[in-house]
Design a protein around this motif. Structure first.
Motif, short mmCIF file in Angstrom:
data_model
loop_
_atom_site.label_atom_id
_atom_site.label_comp_id
_atom_site.label_asym_id
_atom_site.label_seq_id
_atom_site.Cartn_x
_atom_site.Cartn_y
_atom_site.Cartn_z
N PRO A 130 16.92 3.71 5.74
CA PRO A 130 16.20 3.17 4.58
C PRO A 130 16.27 1.66 4.46
CG PRO A 130 18.28 4.14 3.90
CD PRO A 130 18.11 4.47 5.36
N GLY A 131 17.22 1.02 5.21
CA GLY A 131 17.38 -0.42 5.12
C GLY A 131 18.06 -0.84 3.84
N LYS A 132 18.30 -2.15 3.67
CA LYS A 132 18.93 -2.64 2.46
C LYS A 132 17.97 -2.55 1.28
CE LYS A 132 21.83 -5.97 2.29
NZ LYS A 132 22.42 -7.32 2.31
N ARG A 133 16.69 -2.87 1.53
CA ARG A 133 15.68 -2.70 0.50
C ARG A 133 14.64 -1.69 0.94
NH1 ARG A 133 13.15 -7.90 -2.24
NH2 ARG A 133 15.23 -7.81 -3.18
N ALA A 134 14.05 -1.93 2.10
CA ALA A 134 13.07 -1.00 2.69
C ALA A 134 12.91 -1.38 4.15
CB ALA A 134 11.73 -1.08 1.96
N PRO A 135 12.57 -0.42 5.02
CA PRO A 135 12.35 -0.75 6.43
C PRO A 135 11.03 -1.52 6.62
CG PRO A 135 11.87 1.56 6.04
CD PRO A 135 12.44 1.02 4.76
N THR A 136 10.97 -2.32 7.70
CA THR A 136 9.74 -2.99 8.08
C THR A 136 8.98 -2.10 9.06
OG1 THR A 136 10.75 -5.17 7.81
CG2 THR A 136 8.75 -5.05 9.16
N ILE A 137 7.71 -1.82 8.76
CA ILE A 137 6.91 -0.89 9.57
C ILE A 137 5.68 -1.62 10.10
CG2 ILE A 137 5.62 1.29 9.56
CD1 ILE A 137 7.46 2.13 7.20
N THR A 138 5.48 -1.57 11.43
CA THR A 138 4.38 -2.26 12.08
C THR A 138 3.57 -1.28 12.92
OG1 THR A 138 5.80 -4.23 12.23
CG2 THR A 138 3.78 -4.23 13.56
N GLN A 139 2.26 -1.35 12.79
CA GLN A 139 1.38 -0.48 13.58
C GLN A 139 1.39 -0.89 15.05
OE1 GLN A 139 -0.58 2.29 12.58
NE2 GLN A 139 -0.77 2.48 14.82
N LEU A 140 1.55 0.08 15.96
CA LEU A 140 1.48 -0.18 17.39
C LEU A 140 0.04 -0.05 17.89
CD1 LEU A 140 4.62 1.78 18.68
CD2 LEU A 140 4.43 -0.68 18.26
N ASP A 141 -0.22 -0.54 19.09
CA ASP A 141 -1.57 -0.41 19.68
C ASP A 141 -1.92 1.05 19.93
OD1 ASP A 141 -2.11 -3.07 19.62
OD2 ASP A 141 -1.52 -3.47 21.69
N GLU A 142 -0.90 1.84 20.22
CA GLU A 142 -1.15 3.27 20.44
C GLU A 142 -1.40 3.98 19.11
OE1 GLU A 142 0.95 7.11 22.66
OE2 GLU A 142 1.79 5.09 22.87
N ALA A 143 -2.45 4.77 19.04
CA ALA A 143 -2.84 5.43 17.79
C ALA A 143 -1.72 6.30 17.24
CB ALA A 143 -4.10 6.27 18.02
N ASP A 144 -1.53 6.21 15.91
CA ASP A 144 -0.58 7.05 15.16
C ASP A 144 0.89 6.76 15.47
OD1 ASP A 144 -2.69 8.40 13.86
OD2 ASP A 144 -2.87 9.81 15.54
N TRP A 145 1.16 5.65 16.15
CA TRP A 145 2.55 5.26 16.42
C TRP A 145 2.86 3.94 15.70
CZ3 TRP A 145 6.68 7.38 19.26
CH2 TRP A 145 6.40 8.62 19.83
N VAL A 146 4.09 3.85 15.19
CA VAL A 146 4.52 2.64 14.49
C VAL A 146 5.88 2.19 15.02
CG1 VAL A 146 3.25 3.16 12.36
CG2 VAL A 146 5.61 4.00 12.64
N ALA A 147 6.16 0.90 14.82
CA ALA A 147 7.48 0.35 15.12
C ALA A 147 8.21 0.13 13.80
CB ALA A 147 7.34 -0.97 15.88
N VAL A 148 9.48 0.47 13.78
CA VAL A 148 10.29 0.34 12.56
C VAL A 148 11.48 -0.57 12.83
CG1 VAL A 148 11.61 1.59 10.81
CG2 VAL A 148 9.61 2.67 11.85
N SER A 149 11.75 -1.47 11.89
CA SER A 149 12.95 -2.32 11.93
C SER A 149 13.71 -2.11 10.63
CB SER A 149 12.59 -3.79 12.09
OG SER A 149 11.96 -4.04 13.32
N SER A 150 15.02 -1.92 10.73
CA SER A 150 15.81 -1.65 9.53
C SER A 150 17.25 -2.09 9.74
CB SER A 150 15.77 -0.15 9.20
OG SER A 150 16.49 0.13 8.03
N MET A 151 17.86 -2.65 8.70
CA MET A 151 19.27 -3.00 8.75
C MET A 151 20.10 -1.74 8.53
SD MET A 151 19.30 -6.65 6.71
CE MET A 151 21.07 -6.90 6.90
N VAL A 152 21.12 -1.57 9.38
CA VAL A 152 22.00 -0.39 9.31
C VAL A 152 23.44 -0.87 9.36
CG1 VAL A 152 22.68 1.74 10.48
CG2 VAL A 152 20.28 1.05 10.47
#
Length: 316
Positions: free
Chosen positions: A265-287
């Motif tokens: 869930p991250g400290k506030r919220a995860p960062t979500i970025t759309q990938l070039d491939e359809a229906d796939w995303v990249a997620v960045s989160s502090m853990v």
């Protein structure tokens, strides 16, 4: 004025007290380094001007820092919560005096414990009412045993005294408190315990926790430069976050995103970025570092791929 005297003069600077020795010193210095507070302490000099900020570091015994900060002689300080509580036990804070806690620094955890000989006759704190207690924390110890005496908790294990006669005797020792029982100076002690190795090595056991302690950042209620105080606190907070967290990055199918973000869930919220491939995303989160291995296992189980863990140099 000599060059050395000029270099160490704190005139007009924000005064920041740090432990001059002891268990908190190195961790405090590491925080200062991580916060880009640059200084060089001259031999036997208890004041050092910071090179890149209008700050002077003052090297003091940890036990004295709450007094200097609480009375407004120093603006900021790093010390143990145990020292703050001891100071407040003997000098209660008012609206105009006393230190304010700014930040838990994430190190220096320990407990102030009532301790007795492992094979001795005392099993509970109430057994020590009317006996000799040695400690470096006279204020907290007097408060603790005063409460016991007020409650009239008298052991039935044969202390051999009546309630009216009981009066616990608190003796101050500046160091080597742990040998007081073995030498017959005390029936019990009240002292700090970290790992417990020293306690056990001296044939002692803990029978009650008086207070729990940790290192904290404190400030004066009349700081000379509140904006600089806030800036220093923000930098230290960022260093602590960098020490406690890592950045976890991974790719995941959008259908599984809700499950994955519950894990990270991250400290506030995860960062979500759309990938070039359809229906796939990249997620960045502090853990939290201490949880990262389990988090990676859970992410892999729920369908995440390309899971990476990156160290954080600093944070805000």
């Amino acid at each position: 004025m000599t060059a050395e005297e000029t270099q160490s003069s704190p005139e007009g600077r924000l005064l920041f007290a740090v432990p001059k020795k002891g268990r908190l010193q190195q961790a405090a210095f590491d925080l200062l380094t991580g916060s880009d507070i640059q200084f060089r302490r001259e031999h036997r000099n208890d004041i050092a001007n910071v090179k890149n900020h209008h700050i002077a570091l003052v090297f003091l015994p940890a036990a004295d820092i709450p007094t200097f900060v609480g009375e407004g002689n120093v603006d900021l300080g790093i010390t143990g919560l145990d020292q703050i509580l001891e100071h407040e036990a003997t000098t209660p804070p008012t609206s105009d005096s006393g230190a304010e806690q700014v930040l838990d620094l994430g190190f220096g955890s320990c407990k102030l414990e009532v301790q007795v000989l492992e094979n001795g006759p005392y099993k509970e704190p109430k057994d020590l009412i009317g006996r000799n207690i040695c400690t470096s924390f006279v204020g907290l110890t007097e408060q603790f045993f005063a409460r016991l005496e007020e409650q009239g908790q008298v052991s039935s294990e044969g202390i051999g005294r009546t309630e009216k006669q009981l009066k616990t005797k608190i003796k101050y020792l500046s160091g080597s408190v742990e040998v007081a029982c073995a030498l017959g100076v005390a029936d019990g002690i009240v002292d700090l315990v970290e790992s417990g190795d020293t306690m056990r090595a001296n044939g002692l056991k803990a029978i009650h926790t008086v207070e729990e302690s940790k290192a904290v950042l404190i400030k004066s209620k009349h700081a000379s430069d509140p904006r600089l105080v806030d800036k220093v606190a923000s930098r230290i907070r960022g260093v602590i976050a960098a020490q406690q967290f890592v950045l976890c990055q991974y790719n995941i199918h959008r259908d599984l995103l809700g499950m994955a973000t519950k894990i990270t869930p991250g400290k506030r919220a995860p960062t979500i970025t759309q990938l070039d491939e359809a229906d796939w995303v990249a997620v960045s989160s502090m853990v939290e570092k201490k949880k990262i291995a389990t988090v990676m296992d859970e992410l892999a189980s729920c369908g995440a791929t390309d899971i990476l863990v990156l160290n954080i140099g600093n944070s805000r």
